[in-house]
Design a protein around this motif. Sequence first.
Motif, PDB file in Angstrom:
ATOM      1  N   PRO A  20       0.836  -1.197   0.000  1.00 16.28           N
ATOM      2  CA  PRO A  20       0.000   0.000   0.000  1.00 16.28           C
ATOM      3  C   PRO A  20       0.868   1.243   0.000  1.00 16.28           C
ATOM      4  O   PRO A  20       1.990   1.229   0.522  1.00 16.28           O
ATOM      5  CB  PRO A  20      -0.795  -0.129   1.306  1.00 16.28           C
ATOM      6  CG  PRO A  20       0.056  -0.981   2.190  1.00 16.28           C
ATOM      7  CD  PRO A  20       0.751  -1.942   1.265  1.00 16.28           C
ATOM      8  N   ILE A  21       0.357   2.321  -0.588  1.00 20.82           N
ATOM      9  CA  ILE A  21       1.124   3.559  -0.626  1.00 20.82           C
ATOM     10  C   ILE A  21       0.951   4.297   0.697  1.00 20.82           C
ATOM     11  O   ILE A  21      -0.169   4.467   1.195  1.00 20.82           O
ATOM     12  CB  ILE A  21       0.693   4.440  -1.821  1.00 20.82           C
ATOM     13  CG1 ILE A  21       1.577   5.694  -1.895  1.00 20.82           C
ATOM     14  CG2 ILE A  21      -0.772   4.820  -1.757  1.00 20.82           C
ATOM     15  CD1 ILE A  21       1.392   6.489  -3.169  1.00 20.82           C
ATOM     16  N   ASN A  22       2.069   4.676   1.288  1.00 19.36           N
ATOM     17  CA  ASN A  22       2.059   5.452   2.528  1.00 19.36           C
ATOM     18  C   ASN A  22       2.708   6.795   2.255  1.00 19.36           C
ATOM     19  O   ASN A  22       3.751   6.870   1.600  1.00 19.36           O
ATOM     20  CB  ASN A  22       2.825   4.717   3.634  1.00 19.36           C
ATOM     21  CG  ASN A  22       2.135   3.433   4.052  1.00 19.36           C
ATOM     22  OD1 ASN A  22       0.959   3.434   4.372  1.00 19.36           O
ATOM     23  ND2 ASN A  22       2.873   2.328   4.031  1.00 19.36           N
ATOM     24  N   GLN A  23       2.111   7.844   2.789  1.00 19.31           N
ATOM     25  CA  GLN A  23       2.644   9.185   2.608  1.00 19.31           C
ATOM     26  C   GLN A  23       3.042   9.780   3.954  1.00 19.31           C
ATOM     27  O   GLN A  23       2.463   9.446   4.985  1.00 19.31           O
ATOM     28  CB  GLN A  23       1.618  10.077   1.910  1.00 19.31           C
ATOM     29  CG  GLN A  23       1.320   9.622   0.485  1.00 19.31           C
ATOM     30  CD  GLN A  23       0.389  10.577  -0.239  1.00 19.31           C
ATOM     31  OE1 GLN A  23      -0.769  10.723   0.103  1.00 19.31           O
ATOM     32  NE2 GLN A  23       0.922  11.242  -1.268  1.00 19.31           N
ATOM     33  N   THR A  24       4.024  10.666   3.915  1.00 25.21           N
ATOM     34  CA  THR A  24       4.594  11.211   5.138  1.00 25.21           C
ATOM     35  C   THR A  24       3.548  11.888   6.010  1.00 25.21           C
ATOM     36  O   THR A  24       3.566  11.768   7.239  1.00 25.21           O
ATOM     37  CB  THR A  24       5.714  12.207   4.789  1.00 25.21           C
ATOM     38  OG1 THR A  24       6.673  11.541   3.953  1.00 25.21           O
ATOM     39  CG2 THR A  24       6.399  12.718   6.047  1.00 25.21           C
ATOM     40  N   TRP A  25       2.595  12.578   5.392  1.00 28.08           N
ATOM     41  CA  TRP A  25       1.592  13.308   6.176  1.00 28.08           C
ATOM     42  C   TRP A  25       0.670  12.380   6.968  1.00 28.08           C
ATOM     43  O   TRP A  25       0.043  12.820   7.932  1.00 28.08           O
ATOM     44  CB  TRP A  25       0.776  14.239   5.283  1.00 28.08           C
ATOM     45  CG  TRP A  25      -0.222  13.547   4.397  1.00 28.08           C
ATOM     46  CD1 TRP A  25       0.015  12.961   3.190  1.00 28.08           C
ATOM     47  CD2 TRP A  25      -1.625  13.368   4.649  1.00 28.08           C
ATOM     48  NE1 TRP A  25      -1.137  12.416   2.670  1.00 28.08           N
ATOM     49  CE2 TRP A  25      -2.159  12.663   3.545  1.00 28.08           C
ATOM     50  CE3 TRP A  25      -2.470  13.728   5.690  1.00 28.08           C
ATOM     51  CZ2 TRP A  25      -3.507  12.319   3.463  1.00 28.08           C
ATOM     52  CZ3 TRP A  25      -3.821  13.384   5.604  1.00 28.08           C
ATOM     53  CH2 TRP A  25      -4.333  12.687   4.501  1.00 28.08           C
TER      54      TRP A  25
END
Length: 328
Positions: A20-25
């Motif tokens: 899954p794509i994880n983003q810093t925010w």
Amino acid sequence: MRPSCHPGDMHHESHITHHPINQTWHLNGKCPENTIPIRRIKEEDVLRASSMTRYGTKRTGSIPNNNSIDNPETPNVLRGHQHTVASAQVDKCYGTKISINLWQPMISRANDFSLTQLWIIGGSYSGNDLNTIEAGWQVYPHFYSDNNPRLFIYWTSDAYKTTGCYNLLCSGFVQTNNQIAIGGSISSIFSTYGGTQYDFDILVWKDPEGGNWWLQVGSIDVGYWPSSIFSYLADSASSVMWGGEVFSPDAGQTSTRMGSGHFPKEGFGKASHMKNIQLVDSSNYLRPPNDLQLVTEQPHCCNVRNGISDDWGTYIYYGGPGKNPYCP
């Protein structure tokens, strides 16, 4: 605000692991329901742009033209762009799905960028009526003020002249989901040379009922491009491309890397890849492309290879180090 249906998957993926794509925010909370995350534009971001009218837009030459497709030896690098792509010419296409390998390529100067993306294309390469839908990841210090890979989108309906922009910087793309920040930094879990590889899926398809072009990242429907903003893509696409692009003011001499920075011949875990490349047909099914054409403008700087396997379906390896003893 939802697609009427999703494309049927014709490819067997039982042996494929997706991340899954994880983003810093995501580390700092989440957006409430009925809102969307929007990357904040700061004063210094705008001041780095060459002009207010060009802020958030691509430079011309951001797509291989007819000459470079018909003759791979004809370079686009005079305009600062290098491409290594696989291209499929189709009568009518309604989208594409890929599993995209994530890296953090080295950028040699702040004005350079390196990206990996898909292009959905309609119209003429040489005229002012080119329509594109684009999505992928990019590292672009001049634009984002850091070297982090970021999820991005783009569109144009007049060959990058006056329409279209990156991400949400102009009217066009309609975001409907609060979990993905377009233009947001992807968490620092990247593929490493000879180590763990990280991939995520991108699907763009034309909703057969509503007619809009939807974007799905991982399993999340992020939003759509209204068909009304296009001319040719209001109906269907005539070609699709997948691969990498590097821009530099001194394109042929830049050390900015494409993908992993290594040539396709090094293979899995060392060269960048895209796998499970599929097209959406008129029946809204995902099918492998036929007769891929490989385009590379400076093969001693960056290159591309393709193949087919049971686990990966149709795939490509692409990329390279840029400037090296064999790269002019």
